[in-house]
Design a protein around this motif. Structure first.
Motif, PDB file in Angstrom:
ATOM      1  N   LEU A 224       0.956  -0.673   0.148  1.00  0.00           N
ATOM      2  CA  LEU A 224       0.259  -0.016   0.385  1.00  0.00           C
ATOM      3  C   LEU A 224       0.985   1.220  -0.215  1.00  0.00           C
ATOM      4  O   LEU A 224       0.832   2.266  -0.939  1.00  0.00           O
ATOM      5  N   MET A 225       1.461   1.459   0.331  1.00  0.00           N
ATOM      6  CA  MET A 225       2.584   2.338   1.087  1.00  0.00           C
ATOM      7  C   MET A 225       3.054   2.489  -0.494  1.00  0.00           C
ATOM      8  O   MET A 225       3.383   3.311  -1.050  1.00  0.00           O
ATOM      9  N   SER A 226       3.967   1.415  -1.454  1.00  0.00           N
ATOM     10  CA  SER A 226       4.862   2.065  -2.418  1.00  0.00           C
ATOM     11  C   SER A 226       3.135   2.238  -3.598  1.00  0.00           C
ATOM     12  O   SER A 226       3.451   2.863  -4.519  1.00  0.00           O
ATOM     13  N   ALA A 227       2.480   1.797  -2.961  1.00  0.00           N
ATOM     14  CA  ALA A 227       1.321   2.392  -4.310  1.00  0.00           C
ATOM     15  C   ALA A 227       0.799   3.692  -3.990  1.00  0.00           C
ATOM     16  O   ALA A 227       0.362   4.591  -5.258  1.00  0.00           O
ATOM     17  N   PHE A 228       0.502   4.318  -2.621  1.00  0.00           N
ATOM     18  CA  PHE A 228       0.375   5.542  -2.168  1.00  0.00           C
ATOM     19  C   PHE A 228       1.463   6.436  -2.664  1.00  0.00           C
ATOM     20  O   PHE A 228       1.002   7.331  -2.918  1.00  0.00           O
ATOM     21  N   HIS A 229       2.661   6.321  -2.608  1.00  0.00           N
ATOM     22  CA  HIS A 229       3.852   6.231  -3.418  1.00  0.00           C
ATOM     23  C   HIS A 229       4.265   6.497  -4.459  1.00  0.00           C
ATOM     24  O   HIS A 229       4.961   7.574  -5.439  1.00  0.00           O
ATOM     25  N   SER A 230       3.704   5.779  -5.827  1.00  0.00           N
ATOM     26  CA  SER A 230       3.748   6.088  -6.967  1.00  0.00           C
ATOM     27  C   SER A 230       3.645   7.413  -7.462  1.00  0.00           C
ATOM     28  O   SER A 230       3.624   7.362  -8.542  1.00  0.00           O
ATOM     29  N   ALA A 231       2.799   8.282  -6.972  1.00  0.00           N
ATOM     30  CA  ALA A 231       1.901   9.388  -8.116  1.00  0.00           C
ATOM     31  C   ALA A 231       3.369  10.273  -7.957  1.00  0.00           C
ATOM     32  O   ALA A 231       3.097  10.795  -9.436  1.00  0.00           O
ATOM     33  N   ALA A 232       4.397  10.331  -7.690  1.00  0.00           N
ATOM     34  CA  ALA A 232       5.878  10.412  -8.567  1.00  0.00           C
ATOM     35  C   ALA A 232       6.456   9.962  -9.833  1.00  0.00           C
ATOM     36  O   ALA A 232       6.476  10.522 -10.074  1.00  0.00           O
ATOM     37  N   TRP A 233       6.039   8.664  -9.548  1.00  0.00           N
ATOM     38  CA  TRP A 233       6.492   7.823 -10.741  1.00  0.00           C
ATOM     39  C   TRP A 233       5.461   8.541 -12.165  1.00  0.00           C
ATOM     40  O   TRP A 233       5.952   8.791 -13.200  1.00  0.00           O
ATOM     41  N   LEU A 234       4.590   8.633 -11.977  1.00  0.00           N
ATOM     42  CA  LEU A 234       3.353   9.086 -12.526  1.00  0.00           C
ATOM     43  C   LEU A 234       3.093  10.107 -13.147  1.00  0.00           C
ATOM     44  O   LEU A 234       3.567  10.782 -14.354  1.00  0.00           O
ATOM     45  N   ARG A 235       3.630  11.025 -12.249  1.00  0.00           N
ATOM     46  CA  ARG A 235       4.194  12.759 -12.165  1.00  0.00           C
ATOM     47  C   ARG A 235       5.366  12.598 -13.372  1.00  0.00           C
ATOM     48  O   ARG A 235       5.662  13.237 -14.489  1.00  0.00           O
ATOM     49  N   LEU A 236       5.840  12.125 -12.942  1.00  0.00           N
ATOM     50  CA  LEU A 236       7.359  12.192 -13.928  1.00  0.00           C
ATOM     51  C   LEU A 236       7.371  10.990 -15.514  1.00  0.00           C
ATOM     52  O   LEU A 236       7.824  11.710 -16.909  1.00  0.00           O
ATOM     53  N   ILE A 237       6.220  10.056 -15.635  1.00  0.00           N
ATOM     54  CA  ILE A 237       6.117   9.568 -16.987  1.00  0.00           C
ATOM     55  C   ILE A 237       5.524  10.476 -17.511  1.00  0.00           C
ATOM     56  O   ILE A 237       5.867  10.710 -18.591  1.00  0.00           O
ATOM     57  N   ALA A 238       4.280  11.257 -17.158  1.00  0.00           N
ATOM     58  CA  ALA A 238       3.286  12.370 -17.659  1.00  0.00           C
ATOM     59  C   ALA A 238       4.281  13.535 -17.861  1.00  0.00           C
ATOM     60  O   ALA A 238       4.185  13.979 -19.207  1.00  0.00           O
ATOM     61  N   GLU A 239       5.316  13.632 -17.202  1.00  0.00           N
ATOM     62  CA  GLU A 239       6.256  14.738 -17.895  1.00  0.00           C
ATOM     63  C   GLU A 239       7.325  14.875 -19.182  1.00  0.00           C
ATOM     64  O   GLU A 239       7.113  15.900 -19.995  1.00  0.00           O
ATOM     65  N   ARG A 240       7.085  13.163 -18.975  1.00  0.00           N
ATOM     66  CA  ARG A 240       8.312  12.629 -20.070  1.00  0.00           C
ATOM     67  C   ARG A 240       7.602  12.967 -20.683  1.00  0.00           C
ATOM     68  O   ARG A 240       8.135  12.639 -22.310  1.00  0.00           O
ATOM     69  N   ARG A 241       6.575  12.293 -21.155  1.00  0.00           N
ATOM     70  CA  ARG A 241       4.943  12.102 -22.428  1.00  0.00           C
ATOM     71  C   ARG A 241       4.977  13.235 -23.023  1.00  0.00           C
ATOM     72  O   ARG A 241       4.877  13.177 -24.247  1.00  0.00           O
ATOM     73  N   ARG A 242       4.870  14.575 -22.304  1.00  0.00           N
ATOM     74  CA  ARG A 242       4.935  15.916 -22.906  1.00  0.00           C
ATOM     75  C   ARG A 242       5.495  16.259 -23.451  1.00  0.00           C
ATOM     76  O   ARG A 242       5.772  17.018 -24.426  1.00  0.00           O
ATOM     77  N   GLY A 243       7.053  16.000 -22.747  1.00  0.00           N
ATOM     78  CA  GLY A 243       8.305  16.685 -23.915  1.00  0.00           C
ATOM     79  C   GLY A 243       8.278  16.172 -24.436  1.00  0.00           C
ATOM     80  O   GLY A 243       8.685  16.333 -25.493  1.00  0.00           O
ATOM     81  N   GLY A 244       7.889  14.828 -24.878  1.00  0.00           N
ATOM     82  CA  GLY A 244       7.861  13.643 -25.932  1.00  0.00           C
ATOM     83  C   GLY A 244       7.407  14.002 -27.296  1.00  0.00           C
ATOM     84  O   GLY A 244       7.642  13.713 -28.445  1.00  0.00           O
ATOM     85  N   GLU A 245       6.161  14.786 -26.516  1.00  0.00           N
ATOM     86  CA  GLU A 245       5.210  15.285 -27.566  1.00  0.00           C
ATOM     87  C   GLU A 245       5.394  16.459 -29.208  1.00  0.00           C
ATOM     88  O   GLU A 245       4.789  16.837 -29.446  1.00  0.00           O
ATOM     89  N   ARG A 246       6.304  17.453 -27.597  1.00  0.00           N
ATOM     90  CA  ARG A 246       6.638  18.528 -28.942  1.00  0.00           C
ATOM     91  C   ARG A 246       7.491  18.479 -29.339  1.00  0.00           C
ATOM     92  O   ARG A 246       8.682  17.637 -29.951  1.00  0.00           O
TER      93      ARG A 246
END
Length: 92
Positions: A70-92
């Motif tokens: 559960l702690m691993s799942a709750f703290h996964s937001a940082a990884w999800l944010r990083l993945i989203a930032e990388r995808r946005r950066g790759g689309e430009r």
């Protein structure tokens, strides 16, 4: 006096930026750390720590293994944010 105030403001901005950078990396470190702890607990058994956490024995979430997962799942937001930032950066 203005130069020292300007230098102090610059140092303060640098300190804030460094603190944010450190916080970001600590957030990224939490998920794999808890995942590794869950794997080790599953492989080696919880031992005394599981005995402490087993007071509510009717629940599925009893013991250290579910807590680490559960702690691993709750703290996964940082990884999800990083993945989203990388995808946005790759689309430009």
């Amino acid at each position: 006096m203005t130069a020292s105030a300007s230098a102090a403001a610059s140092v303060n901005r640098d300190s804030v930026a460094a603190a944010r950078h450190l916080a970001r990396w600590l957030g990224l470190a939490a998920t794999p750390t808890f995942a590794i702890m869950a794997l080790l607990t599953a492989a080696l058994g919880g031992g005394a720590a599981d005995m402490l956490c087993s007071a509510g024995q009717g629940s599925v979430l009893v013991g250290m293994l579910p807590m680490y997962l559960l702690m691993s799942a709750f703290h996964s937001a940082a990884w999800l944010r990083l993945i989203a930032e990388r995808r946005r950066g790759g689309e430009r």
